[in-house]
Design an enzyme around this catalytic site. Structure first.
Site, PDB file in Angstrom:
ATOM      1  N   HIS A  78       0.828  -1.205   0.000  1.00 61.61           N
ATOM      2  CA  HIS A  78       0.000   0.000   0.000  1.00 61.61           C
ATOM      3  C   HIS A  78       0.866   1.261   0.000  1.00 61.61           C
ATOM      4  CE1 HIS A  78      -3.473  -2.443   2.032  1.00 61.61           C
ATOM      5  NE2 HIS A  78      -3.159  -2.872   0.831  1.00 61.61           N
ATOM      6  N   HIS A 241      -9.201  -2.058  -5.296  1.00 68.18           N
ATOM      7  CA  HIS A 241      -8.129  -2.354  -4.350  1.00 68.18           C
ATOM      8  C   HIS A 241      -7.129  -3.323  -4.962  1.00 68.18           C
ATOM      9  CE1 HIS A 241      -5.999  -2.514  -0.605  1.00 68.18           C
ATOM     10  NE2 HIS A 241      -5.852  -3.825  -0.829  1.00 68.18           N
ATOM     11  N   ASP A 245      -3.156  -2.638  -5.141  1.00 68.14           N
ATOM     12  CA  ASP A 245      -2.109  -3.587  -4.780  1.00 68.14           C
ATOM     13  C   ASP A 245      -1.140  -3.808  -5.938  1.00 68.14           C
ATOM     14  OD1 ASP A 245      -2.841  -4.102  -2.160  1.00 68.14           O
ATOM     15  OD2 ASP A 245      -3.890  -5.971  -2.612  1.00 68.14           O
ATOM     16  N   HIS A 268      -0.389 -10.975  -5.024  1.00 65.45           N
ATOM     17  CA  HIS A 268       0.991 -10.560  -4.776  1.00 65.45           C
ATOM     18  C   HIS A 268       2.008 -11.539  -5.369  1.00 65.45           C
ATOM     19  CE1 HIS A 268      -0.629  -7.487  -2.234  1.00 65.45           C
ATOM     20  NE2 HIS A 268      -1.137  -8.356  -1.386  1.00 65.45           N
TER      21      HIS A 268
END
Length: 307
Positions: A78, A241, A245, A268
């Site tokens: 973030h 969101h 990311d 991720h």
């Protein structure tokens, strides 16, 4: 020329780690040109440095984690997203615990902190990584397939698809696209919060995760609905969101990208795999600078107003 950026003044705040549950102080300090983004653990016997680079990522379970030997800095995505969104190239980040504080679950607080510190240009050209050939990574097959790719593009754009098969998420948009030639990071992306499911909390905590998670720093859902009394900040907050990311994960390439990122159900781990795949294919990218804003065109101006 388009110049590198840092912050003008030191700024700090405290918060809690969403996974560790520990209280942590974070200090953001100016850095010289060509320093890059460097995290520092200052609670260790000797200060340990963590350059914010894709090949320094040692764990991607629920967060992007930088690792130096056995010492970690977790949940960097973030803050990295906010740095990318504001065009900051060089900064020192001091932490007295292993996790970047979650704040409100978005990048909005970090945007505020960075702007409060002041953003200044430096006497060095901003260096972009320009994608020349499409690079793609994938995992799984059929309905379980996940993939992400970077395509050549004169600017920076992201397109993301999600599929959670949950009524609260499915009732919102499952696809979003932003192009920073026209869209504002601070207005369209920065305030989108992380999200999770109440049913997963016990399992996550048994793995040492989500110990600091709450309705104050995440969108939380039961089997049917959103539990936060204030609802959503954007109609498409879930997929936005995921874009937030991705912006942070991609900034671990080490430079602002000139590319189009397209992904389906990526996270991720896959984002880091994509960064590494791109960097390993040396004919797929080049480093470029711009002598003037006119040469760069609107495509790379983004929302990088000085603050």
């Amino acid at each position: 020329m388009l110049r590198q950026r840092t912050i003008q003044n030191l700024v700090k705040t405290t918060g809690v780690g969403v996974h560790s549950g520990e209280r942590v102080e974070i200090v953001l300090r100016p850095a010289e040109a060509n320093t890059g983004i460097v995290f520092h653990r200052i609670d260790t016997p000797e200060v340990i440095d963590f350059p914010a680079l894709a090949d320094k990522v040692g764990d991607t379970r629920m967060a992007s984690v930088l690792q130096n030997g056995n010492v970690r800095i977790s949940t960097v995505e973030h803050l990295m997203s906010a740095l990318a969104g504001l065009g900051i190239d060089n900064i020192h980040i001091d932490l007295n615990a292993e996790e970047v504080p979650i704040m409100d679950g978005s990048a909005g607080t970090f945007v505020y902190l960075l702007r409060s510190a002041g953003i200044v240009e430096q006497n060095a050209p901003k260096r972009f990584l320009k994608v020349l050939k499409t690079v793609e990574v994938s995992e799984g097959e059929g309905e379980n397939a996940k993939w992400a790719r970077l395509e050549p593009y004169e600017g920076f754009a992201l397109a993301f698809s999600i599929n959670f098969q949950h009524p609260a998420i499915d009732s919102t948009a499952s696809f979003a696209e932003v192009d920073f030639a026209r869209d504002s990071y601070t207005k369209e992306i920065a305030r989108a919060r992380t999200f999770g499911f109440a049913s997963d909390v016990e399992a996550m905590r048994s793995m040492g995760l989500a110990r600091g998670g709450s309705l104050d720093n995440a969108i939380v859902m039961d089997d049917y609905r959103i539990l936060n009394s204030d609802g959503l900040r954007y109609d498409d907050e879930f997929v936005k969101h995921k874009i937030l990311d991705a912006i942070g994960d991609l900034y671990l390439i080490g430079k602002p990208l000139l590319a189009r990122y397209v992904a389906c159900k990526s996270g991720h781990g896959l984002n880091n795999k994509l960064c590494r795949a791109l960097l390993a294919q040396e004919d797929a990218w080049e480093i470029v600078t711009y002598d003037s804003q006119a040469a760069a065109a609107d495509a790379v101006s983004r929302d990088w107003r000085l603050a």
